[in-house]
Design a protein around this motif. Structure first.
Motif, PDB file in Angstrom:
ATOM      1  N   SER A 179      44.188  39.827  33.431  1.00 52.28           N
ATOM      2  CA  SER A 179      45.504  39.778  32.816  1.00 52.28           C
ATOM      3  C   SER A 179      46.361  40.910  33.365  1.00 52.28           C
ATOM      4  O   SER A 179      45.843  41.970  33.743  1.00 52.28           O
ATOM      5  CB  SER A 179      45.382  39.928  31.295  1.00 52.28           C
ATOM      6  OG  SER A 179      46.637  40.242  30.715  1.00 52.28           O
ATOM      7  N   HIS A 180      47.671  40.695  33.384  1.00 50.87           N
ATOM      8  CA  HIS A 180      48.575  41.744  33.863  1.00 50.87           C
ATOM      9  C   HIS A 180      48.548  42.979  32.957  1.00 50.87           C
ATOM     10  O   HIS A 180      49.003  44.053  33.345  1.00 50.87           O
ATOM     11  CB  HIS A 180      50.015  41.217  33.942  1.00 50.87           C
ATOM     12  CG  HIS A 180      50.621  40.922  32.604  1.00 50.87           C
ATOM     13  ND1 HIS A 180      50.338  39.759  31.921  1.00 50.87           N
ATOM     14  CD2 HIS A 180      51.471  41.630  31.818  1.00 50.87           C
ATOM     15  CE1 HIS A 180      51.010  39.769  30.772  1.00 50.87           C
ATOM     16  NE2 HIS A 180      51.687  40.888  30.686  1.00 50.87           N
ATOM     17  N   GLU A 181      47.988  42.823  31.770  1.00 47.28           N
ATOM     18  CA  GLU A 181      47.930  43.944  30.843  1.00 47.28           C
ATOM     19  C   GLU A 181      46.843  44.956  31.210  1.00 47.28           C
ATOM     20  O   GLU A 181      46.872  46.098  30.746  1.00 47.28           O
ATOM     21  CB  GLU A 181      47.709  43.440  29.415  1.00 47.28           C
ATOM     22  CG  GLU A 181      48.866  42.585  28.893  1.00 47.28           C
ATOM     23  CD  GLU A 181      48.623  42.092  27.490  1.00 47.28           C
ATOM     24  OE1 GLU A 181      47.489  42.264  26.998  1.00 47.28           O
ATOM     25  OE2 GLU A 181      49.556  41.534  26.880  1.00 47.28           O
ATOM     26  N   VAL A 182      45.852  44.524  32.015  1.00 46.41           N
ATOM     27  CA  VAL A 182      44.794  45.448  32.456  1.00 46.41           C
ATOM     28  C   VAL A 182      45.343  46.302  33.593  1.00 46.41           C
ATOM     29  O   VAL A 182      45.865  45.783  34.576  1.00 46.41           O
ATOM     30  CB  VAL A 182      43.545  44.671  32.922  1.00 46.41           C
ATOM     31  CG1 VAL A 182      42.497  45.639  33.457  1.00 46.41           C
ATOM     32  CG2 VAL A 182      42.987  43.822  31.798  1.00 46.41           C
ATOM     33  N   GLN A 183      45.218  47.603  33.458  1.00 50.41           N
ATOM     34  CA  GLN A 183      45.750  48.498  34.467  1.00 50.41           C
ATOM     35  C   GLN A 183      44.691  49.505  34.921  1.00 50.41           C
ATOM     36  O   GLN A 183      43.977  50.073  34.103  1.00 50.41           O
ATOM     37  CB  GLN A 183      46.971  49.254  33.929  1.00 50.41           C
ATOM     38  CG  GLN A 183      48.145  48.341  33.589  1.00 50.41           C
ATOM     39  CD  GLN A 183      49.416  49.122  33.315  1.00 50.41           C
ATOM     40  OE1 GLN A 183      49.659  50.157  33.932  1.00 50.41           O
ATOM     41  NE2 GLN A 183      50.221  48.622  32.391  1.00 50.41           N
ATOM     42  N   TYR A 187      50.030  43.371  41.857  1.00 48.11           N
ATOM     43  CA  TYR A 187      50.634  42.783  40.670  1.00 48.11           C
ATOM     44  C   TYR A 187      51.126  41.375  41.013  1.00 48.11           C
ATOM     45  O   TYR A 187      51.829  41.184  42.000  1.00 48.11           O
ATOM     46  CB  TYR A 187      51.805  43.643  40.204  1.00 48.11           C
ATOM     47  CG  TYR A 187      52.555  43.085  39.017  1.00 48.11           C
ATOM     48  CD1 TYR A 187      51.950  42.995  37.768  1.00 48.11           C
ATOM     49  CD2 TYR A 187      53.868  42.653  39.147  1.00 48.11           C
ATOM     50  CE1 TYR A 187      52.644  42.485  36.674  1.00 48.11           C
ATOM     51  CE2 TYR A 187      54.565  42.145  38.063  1.00 48.11           C
ATOM     52  CZ  TYR A 187      53.951  42.060  36.830  1.00 48.11           C
ATOM     53  OH  TYR A 187      54.634  41.554  35.758  1.00 48.11           O
ATOM     54  N   CYS A 234      51.812  37.205  36.062  1.00 45.67           N
ATOM     55  CA  CYS A 234      50.954  36.954  34.902  1.00 45.67           C
ATOM     56  C   CYS A 234      49.577  37.596  35.045  1.00 45.67           C
ATOM     57  O   CYS A 234      48.802  37.637  34.090  1.00 45.67           O
ATOM     58  CB  CYS A 234      50.784  35.451  34.679  1.00 45.67           C
ATOM     59  SG  CYS A 234      52.301  34.615  34.211  1.00 45.67           S
ATOM     60  N   SER A 235      49.254  38.056  36.237  1.00 42.52           N
ATOM     61  CA  SER A 235      47.910  38.601  36.469  1.00 42.52           C
ATOM     62  C   SER A 235      47.978  39.772  37.440  1.00 42.52           C
ATOM     63  O   SER A 235      49.015  40.051  38.040  1.00 42.52           O
ATOM     64  CB  SER A 235      46.990  37.512  37.034  1.00 42.52           C
ATOM     65  OG  SER A 235      47.506  37.018  38.262  1.00 42.52           O
ATOM     66  N   ARG A 236      46.834  40.464  37.563  1.00 43.31           N
ATOM     67  CA  ARG A 236      46.658  41.487  38.597  1.00 43.31           C
ATOM     68  C   ARG A 236      45.396  41.151  39.383  1.00 43.31           C
ATOM     69  O   ARG A 236      44.392  40.718  38.812  1.00 43.31           O
ATOM     70  CB  ARG A 236      46.507  42.881  37.979  1.00 43.31           C
ATOM     71  CG  ARG A 236      47.742  43.410  37.270  1.00 43.31           C
ATOM     72  CD  ARG A 236      47.523  44.851  36.785  1.00 43.31           C
ATOM     73  NE  ARG A 236      48.549  45.229  35.824  1.00 43.31           N
ATOM     74  CZ  ARG A 236      49.735  45.730  36.144  1.00 43.31           C
ATOM     75  NH1 ARG A 236      50.029  45.913  37.418  1.00 43.31           N
ATOM     76  NH2 ARG A 236      50.604  46.037  35.202  1.00 43.31           N
TER      77      ARG A 236
END
Length: 336
Positions: free
Chosen positions: A309-313, A287, A290-292
């Protein structure tokens, strides 16, 4: 113009710098990067006349240095900015900048331009790291050097200060119209500040070019890895297009590569979507705010890094679908 031809430096029987050739434009900022021990600081010391050269020549204006004809540092009109600032602790800011100057008008100019006017009568012990570095730069520029050598000038500063001060230093050098060679171990600093970048390995220049060319068309796998996160994806290069297990991508052959190649892909060249029917498995994830950043081993065996994007998990062990999303040509190296 500073010209360096076939320069080599030996420490005893050890060749530290080997056959260095470069020319520095009238107001050019050249960044030198490379791993520890590759010869960066030795090159600066040789250019400044602080150590003898074993082979080759250095020329600037009226002076010309060779192994048999040494030119002392004070005759080279070189300015140096060090990582430890090298200020006189018993002198004020103004006294440091004006040291050995008969005319202080230019010192006043740089004190004002670099935001040091309010600290003229302050001693170095009462300055921040960024202020000390500005004083060191003002002192250098006030003496009107023919060229400037900077040896990791920002390495002792915190990350936030580095980002702003690097641009202040570049702008000051450009306003002064003075060429500079700037040694750094920070790849981001080199790519963002330099007019050109030189990448050193084992005392030799692997590549000297614009930051864009060095990053997108590296001359070797070493340069590709040193200037950023690099992954290599097997493929077949045919007519400027590379066919891979993740799809087609435009390719630039490096050093005449063709047929079976390894395609250089950066984390931003790829997309990642969680999918049980995907073409790869997540090895690890980091993590970054702002990104992964993901490391994924695709079914063909290559491990690739992907930034999303940090929203992708997705968790380690989960299957994901990778695809090449870049539209710009990617460097293709002959299959190793």
């Amino acid at each position: 113009m500073l010209k360096v031809r076939n320069l080599s430096v030996h420490y005893g029987s050890t060749r530290v710098v080997n056959n260095l050739n470069l020319a520095l434009g009238d107001d050019e900022v050249l960044m030198l990067v490379g791993p520890t021990g590759c010869g960066k600081t030795t090159i600066l010391q040789a250019l400044a006349g602080l150590i003898p050269i074993s082979e080759g020549e250095i020329q600037l204006g009226s002076w010309h240095a060779t192994p048999k004809k040494s030119v002392p540092p004070e005759k080279r009109n070189v300015g140096m900015v060090f990582q430890d600032f090298a200020l006189f602790p018993h002198l004020t800011v103004q006294q440091n900048v004006c040291f050995r100057l008969s005319d202080t008008a230019l010192a006043d100019h740089w004190l004002n331009l670099l935001g040091l006017d309010a600290f003229r009568h302050t001693k170095p012990a009462n300055l921040s790291g960024g202020q000390k570095q500005r004083v060191a730069l003002a002192r250098t520029l006030a003496h009107e050097p023919a060229f400037v050598l900077l040896d990791e000038p920002l390495s002792n500063l915190d990350a936030a200060l580095k980002d702003s001060l690097r641009w202040e230093i570049r702008e000051a050098l450009k306003k002064a119209g003075i060429p500079a060679i700037w040694v750094t171990h920070d790849q981001e600093e080199a790519l963002s500040i330099g007019d050109r970048v030189g990448i050193l390995k084992g005392g030799e220049l692997e590549q000297v070019d614009s930051p864009e060319r060095c990053f997108s068309e590296p001359a070797s796998r070493f340069v590709a890895r040193f200037l950023g996160e690099a992954s290599f994806l097997p493929g077949q290069l045919r007519q400027a297009s590379v066919e891979t297990e993740l799809g087609h991508a435009p390719g630039i052959p490096i050093n005449g590569a063709g047929g079976a190649v390894d395609l250089l892909v950066r984390p931003d060249d790829l997309s990642l979507v969680p999918s049980v029917q995907g073409n790869g498995v997540v090895d690890w994830v980091r993590y970054e705010g702002c990104s992964r950043l993901f490391a994924v081993t695709v079914d063909g065996g290559a491990q690739l890094r992907v930034r999303t994007s940090h929203e992708v998990q997705a968790e380690p062990g989960e299957r994901v679908q990778l695809a090449i999303v870049t539209t710009h040509p990617l460097a293709a190296f002959a299959r190793s």
